[in-house]
Design a protein around this motif. Structure first.
Motif: not given
Length: 77
Positions: A5-16, A58-73
């Motif tokens: 599970y990859v928990l993602i924080q985004t810029d305000v208004g960018e979650a969708g 390379s893929r998820i963190q490269a999405i515009n609007g992603v500010t931080r991720t936390l990966t939980c295996s």
């Protein structure tokens, strides 16, 4: 297969937009916007930990609007 599970924080208004973009990535099983300290949760699968790392960095963190991720295996106890 490694599941995580990859928990993602985004810029305000960018979650969708981030959830829609993540859902299109090969290896992503599900991507949902959520309410709380994280904005999107992604369920992903990869053949190895290295492949999972490449998917996230390379893929998820490269999405515009992603500010931080936390990966939980997922572990099988």
């Amino acid at each position: 297969m490694i599941t995580a599970y990859v928990l993602i924080q985004t810029d305000v208004g960018e979650a969708g937009q981030v959830a829609r973009a993540a859902a299109e990535i090969e290896g992503v099983q599900q991507a949902q916007p959520v309410v709380g300290p994280y904005d999107v949760i992604v369920r992903a699968e990869a053949r190895s930990m290295d492949a999972l790392g490449r998917l996230v960095v390379s893929r998820i963190q490269a999405i515009n609007g992603v500010t931080r991720t936390l990966t939980c295996s997922v572990v099988h106890l």
